[in-house]
Design an enzyme around this catalytic site. Structure first.
Site, PDB file in Angstrom:
ATOM      1  NE  ARG A 189      76.935  28.694 -24.364  1.00 20.22           N
ATOM      2  CZ  ARG A 189      76.104  27.665 -24.295  1.00 20.22           C
ATOM      3  NH1 ARG A 189      76.217  26.796 -23.312  1.00 20.22           N
ATOM      4  NH2 ARG A 189      75.165  27.503 -25.195  1.00 20.22           N
ATOM      5  CG  HIS A 217      69.140  20.298 -22.470  1.00 19.01           C
ATOM      6  ND1 HIS A 217      70.121  21.164 -22.054  1.00 19.01           N
ATOM      7  CD2 HIS A 217      68.024  21.064 -22.638  1.00 19.01           C
ATOM      8  CE1 HIS A 217      69.622  22.396 -21.977  1.00 19.01           C
ATOM      9  NE2 HIS A 217      68.352  22.358 -22.312  1.00 19.01           N
ATOM     10  CB  CYS A 273      59.763   2.726 -39.220  1.00 25.03           C
ATOM     11  SG  CYS A 273      60.644   4.204 -38.698  1.00 25.03           S
ATOM     12  CG  ASN A 297      79.761  28.168 -13.385  1.00 28.74           C
ATOM     13  OD1 ASN A 297      79.757  26.968 -13.650  1.00 28.74           O
ATOM     14  ND2 ASN A 297      79.944  29.089 -14.308  1.00 28.74           N
ATOM     15  CB  THR A 319      84.681  19.602 -16.615  1.00 34.82           C
ATOM     16  OG1 THR A 319      84.608  20.186 -15.322  1.00 34.82           O
ATOM     17  CG2 THR A 319      83.828  20.392 -17.594  1.00 34.82           C
TER      18      THR A 319
HETATM   19  P1  NAD Z   1      78.329  25.408 -20.326  1.00 33.27           P
HETATM   20  O1  NAD Z   1      79.400  24.692 -21.091  1.00 33.27           O
HETATM   21  O2  NAD Z   1      77.636  26.532 -20.986  1.00 33.27           O
HETATM   22  O3  NAD Z   1      78.937  25.986 -18.967  1.00 33.27           O
HETATM   23  C1  NAD Z   1      79.657  25.181 -18.073  1.00 33.27           C
HETATM   24  C2  NAD Z   1      80.156  26.080 -16.953  1.00 33.27           C
HETATM   25  O4  NAD Z   1      80.795  25.237 -15.983  1.00 33.27           O
HETATM   26  C3  NAD Z   1      81.202  27.102 -17.411  1.00 33.27           C
HETATM   27  O5  NAD Z   1      80.813  28.390 -16.967  1.00 33.27           O
HETATM   28  C4  NAD Z   1      82.512  26.637 -16.741  1.00 33.27           C
HETATM   29  O6  NAD Z   1      83.310  27.717 -16.318  1.00 33.27           O
HETATM   30  C5  NAD Z   1      82.000  25.855 -15.545  1.00 33.27           C
HETATM   31  N1  NAD Z   1      82.890  24.754 -15.125  1.00 33.27           N
HETATM   32  C6  NAD Z   1      83.411  23.773 -15.884  1.00 33.27           C
HETATM   33  N2  NAD Z   1      84.100  22.895 -15.129  1.00 33.27           N
HETATM   34  C7  NAD Z   1      84.035  23.344 -13.857  1.00 33.27           C
HETATM   35  C8  NAD Z   1      84.542  22.875 -12.611  1.00 33.27           C
HETATM   36  N3  NAD Z   1      85.248  21.737 -12.519  1.00 33.27           N
HETATM   37  N4  NAD Z   1      84.289  23.606 -11.486  1.00 33.27           N
HETATM   38  C9  NAD Z   1      83.575  24.759 -11.560  1.00 33.27           C
HETATM   39  N5  NAD Z   1      83.037  25.238 -12.698  1.00 33.27           N
HETATM   40  C10 NAD Z   1      83.263  24.539 -13.835  1.00 33.27           C
HETATM   41  O7  NAD Z   1      77.325  24.316 -19.802  1.00 33.27           O
HETATM   42  P2  NAD Z   1      75.760  24.368 -19.632  1.00 33.27           P
HETATM   43  O8  NAD Z   1      75.345  25.611 -18.955  1.00 33.27           O
HETATM   44  O9  NAD Z   1      75.379  23.048 -19.062  1.00 33.27           O
HETATM   45  O10 NAD Z   1      75.197  24.465 -21.125  1.00 33.27           O
HETATM   46  C11 NAD Z   1      75.714  23.602 -22.115  1.00 33.27           C
HETATM   47  C12 NAD Z   1      74.709  22.712 -22.806  1.00 33.27           C
HETATM   48  O11 NAD Z   1      75.474  21.641 -23.339  1.00 33.27           O
HETATM   49  C13 NAD Z   1      73.721  22.055 -21.897  1.00 33.27           C
HETATM   50  O12 NAD Z   1      72.504  22.243 -22.489  1.00 33.27           O
HETATM   51  C14 NAD Z   1      74.063  20.568 -21.899  1.00 33.27           C
HETATM   52  O13 NAD Z   1      72.915  19.851 -22.357  1.00 33.27           O
HETATM   53  C15 NAD Z   1      75.089  20.345 -22.948  1.00 33.27           C
HETATM   54  N6  NAD Z   1      76.323  19.613 -22.550  1.00 33.27           N
HETATM   55  C16 NAD Z   1      76.234  18.516 -21.741  1.00 33.27           C
HETATM   56  C17 NAD Z   1      77.385  17.841 -21.369  1.00 33.27           C
HETATM   57  C18 NAD Z   1      77.240  16.640 -20.455  1.00 33.27           C
HETATM   58  O14 NAD Z   1      76.217  15.957 -20.492  1.00 33.27           O
HETATM   59  N7  NAD Z   1      78.214  16.374 -19.587  1.00 33.27           N
HETATM   60  C19 NAD Z   1      78.640  18.254 -21.817  1.00 33.27           C
HETATM   61  C20 NAD Z   1      78.700  19.382 -22.680  1.00 33.27           C
HETATM   62  C21 NAD Z   1      77.527  20.054 -23.024  1.00 33.27           C
END
Ligand code: NAD
Length: 254
Positions: free
Chosen positions: A40, A127, A163, A226, A32
């Protein structure tokens, strides 16, 4: 940072210092700070728009040309491919340099760990990757950028050039099976490590989230970094809140 977070960082750093085989599990939260929204978290794509989850299912993508056109349009305008790694991704390089990184399992599809310099052979992209496309009929893979050039040139749903099959980003959509070898490798790593570091993941996506209890049962210490609580916090020796870009470099001694 609060005193509690400071103390947690110190305890986590002490565990990393003493560890010899570290497995890292990362999620969307580590990216992020590179400008890629998570799903989420408080600003997550699904938190803001629960309908978006439906569009990520394989069944919708394969069955509805309109969903595919919308997906391609979104991909062509997304800035995620141009995102740069941040301090969190770079911090993990330190673990590899110290010879402690056993395996880095990432749920992310953005390729930013490798762009930060982590060796590709240490990374399991459980993934998949958005940097490639795959033909759902013949399995041929090609760079995403090339497919996006076709979209920008006017093809709304570019078919496979070999294809004519449906092309999709080489990611694991909801409703699609994981690559069994990748899952087996992740589970083996979880059983072999002495420390598991789960970073920026809500630990809500299975089966991969299960590597955390697997590692715990095999005797590894667990650190969870987290911004929000996760269901697996009770398994952790240390839980570190706060921004990953600030805490992770200190935890791994980068
Ligand atoms: P999630 O979105 O479920 O959870 C992300 C967690 O990170 C949250 O609990 C949030 O509070 C925390 N968070 C976000 N920014 C933060 C920061 N700067 N410091 C501390 N905590 C922080 O993500 P997940 O568990 O990876 O599951 C989501 C699914 O979506 C995965 O399977 C993934 O493949 C996919 N996804 C990938 C990307 C990417 O490639 N960057 C982006 C979005 C979703």
């Amino acid at each position: 940072m609060s005193d509690d977070v400071e103390a947690a960082i110190e305890r986590a750093a002490a565990l990393v210092k003493k560890a010899q085989r570290v497995v890292v599990l990362t999620g969307a939260g580590i990216s992020t700070e590179s400008g890629i929204p998570d799903f989420r978290g408080p600003q997550g794509v699904w938190t803001k728009n629960p309908e978006a989850e439906k569009l990520s299912t394989l069944q919708h993508y394969m069955g509805d040309p309109e969903v595919r056109k919308r997906s391609w349009k979104k991909r062509a305008s997304s800035r995620a491919l141009a995102a740069e790694p941040n301090a969190g991704h770079r911090a993990l390089l330190g673990l590899e340099r110290q010879g402690k990184l056993h395996t880095l399992i990432t749920q992310n599809i953005d390729g930013l760990h490798q762009r930060a310099g982590t060796s590709g052979e240490r990374v399991v992209e459980i993934h998949g990757t958005m940097r490639e496309v795959v033909c759902m009929a013949c399995g041929e893979r090609a760079p995403m950028e090339r497919a996006l050039e076709r979209v920008r040139a006017g093809e709304e749903d570019p078919p496979c050039r070999s294809c004519g099959g449906i092309l999709k980003s080489a990611t694991i959509s909801f409703g699609q099976s994981l690559v069994m070898e990748d899952l087996a490798r992740s589970e083996r790593a979880a059983q072999e490590c002495d420390l598991m570091l789960a970073v920026g993941t809500s630990l809500a996506v299975y089966p991969i989230a299960a590597v955390v209890p697997l590692a715990a049962r095999a005797g590894a210490s667990i650190i969870i970094v987290n911004g929000e609580p996760t269901e697996m916090d009770p398994l952790a020796a240390v839980v570190v809140r706060g921004r990953i870009g600030e805490s992770l470099p200190r935890i791994v001694g980068a």
